[in-house]
Scaffold this motif. Structure first.
Motif, PDB file in Angstrom:
ATOM      1  N   LEU A 220       1.119 -15.735 -13.766  1.00  0.00           N
ATOM      2  CA  LEU A 220       1.655 -14.718 -14.665  1.00  0.00           C
ATOM      3  C   LEU A 220       1.448 -13.290 -14.177  1.00  0.00           C
ATOM      4  O   LEU A 220       2.014 -12.360 -14.752  1.00  0.00           O
ATOM      5  N   LYS A 221       0.658 -13.107 -13.146  1.00  0.00           N
ATOM      6  CA  LYS A 221       0.384 -11.758 -12.674  1.00  0.00           C
ATOM      7  C   LYS A 221       1.390 -11.344 -11.593  1.00  0.00           C
ATOM      8  O   LYS A 221       2.054 -12.178 -10.978  1.00  0.00           O
ATOM      9  N   LEU A 222       1.492 -10.042 -11.379  1.00  0.00           N
ATOM     10  CA  LEU A 222       2.406  -9.496 -10.375  1.00  0.00           C
ATOM     11  C   LEU A 222       1.612  -8.986  -9.176  1.00  0.00           C
ATOM     12  O   LEU A 222       0.516  -8.437  -9.331  1.00  0.00           O
ATOM     13  N   TYR A 223       2.218  -9.115  -7.991  1.00  0.00           N
ATOM     14  CA  TYR A 223       1.561  -8.714  -6.750  1.00  0.00           C
ATOM     15  C   TYR A 223       2.548  -7.912  -5.908  1.00  0.00           C
ATOM     16  O   TYR A 223       3.693  -8.320  -5.712  1.00  0.00           O
ATOM     17  N   ASN A 224       2.078  -6.774  -5.425  1.00  0.00           N
ATOM     18  CA  ASN A 224       2.917  -5.871  -4.642  1.00  0.00           C
ATOM     19  C   ASN A 224       2.782  -6.221  -3.167  1.00  0.00           C
ATOM     20  O   ASN A 224       1.709  -6.051  -2.570  1.00  0.00           O
ATOM     21  N   LEU A 225       3.860  -6.698  -2.575  1.00  0.00           N
ATOM     22  CA  LEU A 225       3.839  -7.122  -1.176  1.00  0.00           C
ATOM     23  C   LEU A 225       3.804  -5.939  -0.213  1.00  0.00           C
ATOM     24  O   LEU A 225       3.740  -6.142   0.999  1.00  0.00           O
ATOM     25  N   CYS A 226       3.832  -4.722  -0.762  1.00  0.00           N
ATOM     26  CA  CYS A 226       3.781  -3.518   0.069  1.00  0.00           C
ATOM     27  C   CYS A 226       2.454  -2.764  -0.098  1.00  0.00           C
ATOM     28  O   CYS A 226       2.336  -1.623   0.354  1.00  0.00           O
ATOM     29  N   TRP A 227       1.474  -3.403  -0.725  1.00  0.00           N
ATOM     30  CA  TRP A 227       0.225  -2.701  -1.011  1.00  0.00           C
ATOM     31  C   TRP A 227      -0.977  -3.562  -0.644  1.00  0.00           C
ATOM     32  O   TRP A 227      -1.126  -4.673  -1.133  1.00  0.00           O
ATOM     33  N   ASP A 228      -1.824  -3.026   0.230  1.00  0.00           N
ATOM     34  CA  ASP A 228      -3.019  -3.744   0.672  1.00  0.00           C
ATOM     35  C   ASP A 228      -4.262  -3.378  -0.128  1.00  0.00           C
ATOM     36  O   ASP A 228      -5.375  -3.798   0.210  1.00  0.00           O
ATOM     37  N   GLY A 229      -4.089  -2.584  -1.179  1.00  0.00           N
ATOM     38  CA  GLY A 229      -5.216  -2.244  -2.039  1.00  0.00           C
ATOM     39  C   GLY A 229      -5.806  -0.873  -1.796  1.00  0.00           C
ATOM     40  O   GLY A 229      -6.662  -0.415  -2.552  1.00  0.00           O
ATOM     41  N   TYR A 230      -5.352  -0.207  -0.736  1.00  0.00           N
ATOM     42  CA  TYR A 230      -5.855   1.126  -0.419  1.00  0.00           C
ATOM     43  C   TYR A 230      -4.815   2.185  -0.781  1.00  0.00           C
ATOM     44  O   TYR A 230      -3.613   1.891  -0.810  1.00  0.00           O
ATOM     45  N   PRO A 231      -5.251   3.425  -1.055  1.00  0.00           N
ATOM     46  CA  PRO A 231      -4.268   4.492  -1.312  1.00  0.00           C
ATOM     47  C   PRO A 231      -3.296   4.615  -0.147  1.00  0.00           C
ATOM     48  O   PRO A 231      -3.684   4.479   1.018  1.00  0.00           O
ATOM     49  N   PHE A 232      -2.032   4.836  -0.497  1.00  0.00           N
ATOM     50  CA  PHE A 232      -1.021   4.910   0.562  1.00  0.00           C
ATOM     51  C   PHE A 232      -1.026   6.316   1.164  1.00  0.00           C
ATOM     52  O   PHE A 232      -0.248   7.186   0.792  1.00  0.00           O
ATOM     53  N   GLU A 233      -1.926   6.522   2.095  1.00  0.00           N
ATOM     54  CA  GLU A 233      -2.048   7.828   2.746  1.00  0.00           C
ATOM     55  C   GLU A 233      -2.204   7.630   4.250  1.00  0.00           C
ATOM     56  O   GLU A 233      -2.860   6.692   4.699  1.00  0.00           O
TER      57      GLU A 233
END
Length: 320
Positions: A220-233
């Motif tokens: 039931l949860k959503l997962y972002n395939l473009c995000w590894d958990g760190y701020p995108f910087e």
């Protein structure tokens, strides 16, 4: 099989629509948007799609910033593109300039069963760009629920415009909750231009999308395939380059059911940016290879888009 999303940056035809503010993209406008320029851009967009597919064309192609039905017919029914086997789902939306989202699909591998626009009501009482919901079946009868998005822009500034994107994300969440109330193992894909980075408030808090590095995946949860958990910087690559920095505005988010192996299909837990050299140019300030735009101001550059496409891979489990 690959599934991609691509903001094709102002893919307008050359005819005036009296109900839309499309006068910028006409032959007699300052941009001199001629039939040749339109078909050149159309051809390059289709080359990107074919190039990404390599040996097998992408199963689904989510599009942002297509003007109308004619443009999509040109992409799917005009020679030589009719040979690629695509059809499309599209609804004319309320955007003042006329840009919409749409979904291309391979007719022999995906059968749409239901679709509708998702309205977005902004905090100021106005209506934002419609989003697009499509439910369809793969060849093994597995259902995919696809939501193609183009969230409100950051034109007034990231923080000032954030409430508009929150409104769009809430509209998406409502659809997701309706789907999961019926099917707790629904295969859901939300993709498109979110006009936020994966670690920003709207994707992480309003949509509650977790990083793909979570380790275990719940249906039931959503997962972002473009995000590894760190701020995108300070990333080496993104889908959009602005003011000397990369952003990952274009993203693919999926339900955990597509990651945990409980369905007959499964996606690889990381999306990728497609950035071949021929759709890029070198940034004079940083030296990086960035998307080559069709126009810079009023000056024609002949590029495809100011965004790179993003894609993921999906497999039938018996093919892994």
């Amino acid at each position: 099989m690959k599934i991609m999303t691509y903001n094709v940056e102002n893919l307008f035809d050359t005819q005036h629509d009296s109900l839309k503010n499309d006068k910028e993209f006409l032959p007699n406008s300052e941009l001199h948007w001629t039939n040749k320029r339109f078909y050149d851009k159309l051809h390059e967009v289709m080359q990107v799609i074919v190039g990404l597919g390599d040996d097998e064309l992408p199963l689904l192609v989510g599009l942002c910033e297509v003007e109308n039905d004619f443009v999509l017919k040109a992409m799917t029914q005009f020679d030589p593109y009719d040979q690629l086997g695509y059809d499309y789902v599209h609804y004319e939306g309320p955007d003042a300039r006329g840009i919409d989202v749409a979904l291309l699909y391979q007719k022999d591998k995906f059968t749409p069963l239901a679709s509708r626009p998702i309205p977005v009501n902004l905090p100021n009482g106005q209506r934002g760009r419609d989003l697009l919901y499509t439910c369809g079946a793969l060849t093994d009868s597995t259902l995919l629920h696809i939501i193609q998005v183009h969230f409100p822009s950051r034109r007034e500034g990231a923080l000032a415009s954030e409430p508009n994107r929150i409104a769009a994300a809430k509209a998406v969440r409502k659809v997701i909750e309706e789907i999961q109330a019926v099917d707790s193992q629904a295969a859901i894909i939300i993709m498109g231009d979110f006009n936020d980075n994966p670690s920003d408030k709207v994707p992480t808090t309003t949509l509650s999308a977790l990083p793909y590095t979570s380790g275990s995946f719940e249906d039931l949860k959503l997962y972002n395939l473009c995000w590894d958990g760190y701020p995108f910087e300070n990333r080496e690559i993104g889908s959009y380059f602005h003011d000397g920095e990369w952003d990952m505005l274009d993203q693919i988010i999926v339900s955990g059911a597509l990651l945990n192996g409980n369905l007959s299909v499964r996606v690889m837990p990381e999306a990728e940016v497609y950035h071949p050299k021929w759709i890029s140019k070198r940034d004079k300030r940083t030296g990086e290879m960035i998307p080559k735009r069709t126009y810079v101001g009023p000056f024609y550059q002949g590029g495809v888009s100011d965004h790179f496409p993003v894609f993921m891979e999906i497999f039938f489990k018996n093919e892994l």
